[in-house]
Enzyme design. Sequence first.
Site, mmCIF file in Angstrom:
data_model
loop_
_atom_site.group_PDB
_atom_site.id
_atom_site.type_symbol
_atom_site.label_atom_id
_atom_site.label_comp_id
_atom_site.label_asym_id
_atom_site.label_seq_id
_atom_site.Cartn_x
_atom_site.Cartn_y
_atom_site.Cartn_z
ATOM 1 C CB CYS A 62 -0.929 -0.020 1.209
ATOM 2 S SG CYS A 62 -1.889 1.481 1.359
ATOM 3 C CB CYS A 109 -0.647 2.570 4.055
ATOM 4 S SG CYS A 109 -2.076 1.849 3.288
ATOM 5 C CG ASP A 110 3.116 1.306 4.470
ATOM 6 O OD1 ASP A 110 2.663 1.790 5.521
ATOM 7 O OD2 ASP A 110 2.876 0.147 4.099
#
Length: 330
Positions: free
Chosen positions: A156, A159-160
């Site tokens: 992701c 997200c990261d």
Amino acid sequence: MALFKTLENQEEENKARSVDAEVEKVKCLIVGSGPAGYTAAIYAARANLNPVMYEGLEPGGQLTTTTDVENYPGYPEGVTGPVMMEDFKKQAQRFGTDVRFGLATAADLSKRPFKVTIDGKKVIEADSLIIATGATAKYLGLESEEKYKGQGVSACATCDGFFYKGKDVAVVGGGDTAAEEATYLAGICNKVYLIIRKDHMRASKVMQERVKKTKNIEVLFEHNTKEIVGDTSGVTGAILTNGKGEDVKIDIHGFFVAIGHKPNSDIFKEYIDTDEVGYITTEPDTTKTKVPGVFACGDVMDPHYRQAVTAAGSGCRAAIDAERFLGAQE
Ligand code: NDP
């Protein structure tokens, strides 16, 4: 009289129905909270089915891990996935959907009411069930990938990606997800390698153009990942095999896997039909599974389109199918 239930009303209602009891009976249970689940909830709530929804592992579904959604009608300027899903949730709750945290961990669909176990303990007995559990990101299956999950390996970028600001990273995959993640990361990172196993990309033409136009993306066609390397600080590189069979080392700190998804249908497979990948099979032109009263919608039953808007459309159909089914039982 208030037209819509407020969240406070909902909480009081939940208490009255003792939602903490070990066994609870509901008319319509929805599992999964992506566009399909929320749309099913909006329609089911408006049809007085008093739907209860369990959100699953990833509340809001896959769209909460995407960046801009530019192809959902009604948002001319685009919208971020998390904001859109929050809007869906509010709309479902506004009509009285009881949205709860919890993961469906087992199911007995042998007879009605269907029994669905939540988090391994609580059992919901449902007169009708709408499965909207979506699909989960796939990984390459390398030992080194497993070793560095959460320490440089991610599925992701949204997200990261932030953790790799100004650094070099790689994305593996040649579909729309990989193209989208690579362009997103290119805006944060110094350089992005896009690792593609074939000599062409599967992504849509628009996404391919975006990748081509982005100067700090280097596309590596006909490359496969052999190993991800690292140290105690996390990922430091990857060893790839090129089209000639030679090993090539790239220095990276983040390795993003974007190679597709697996439908989340495992707990239902004993009772309903799926294809070889695991996508739930429904009767043509309906959301009906082979068990009367059990309906499937969204990515868990759609190997072809897998779009937010098609998932939402099938969620609507599932709620209408459930309403008609319950109506015929009365
Ligand atoms: P796809 O299945 O479309 O693509 C998966 C990619 O990963 C392919 O290029 C595939 O290669 C590659 N791949 C699969 N397994 C491996 C492996 N073991 N090693 C290396 N590469 C591998 O998945 P996506 O998640 O990209 O997209 C899913 C659906 O969602 C699509 O319909 C897509 O159009 C849609 N989507 C739409 C978006 C939008 O409109 N904004 C954004 C993201 C997704 P190969 O081609 O060789 O099989």
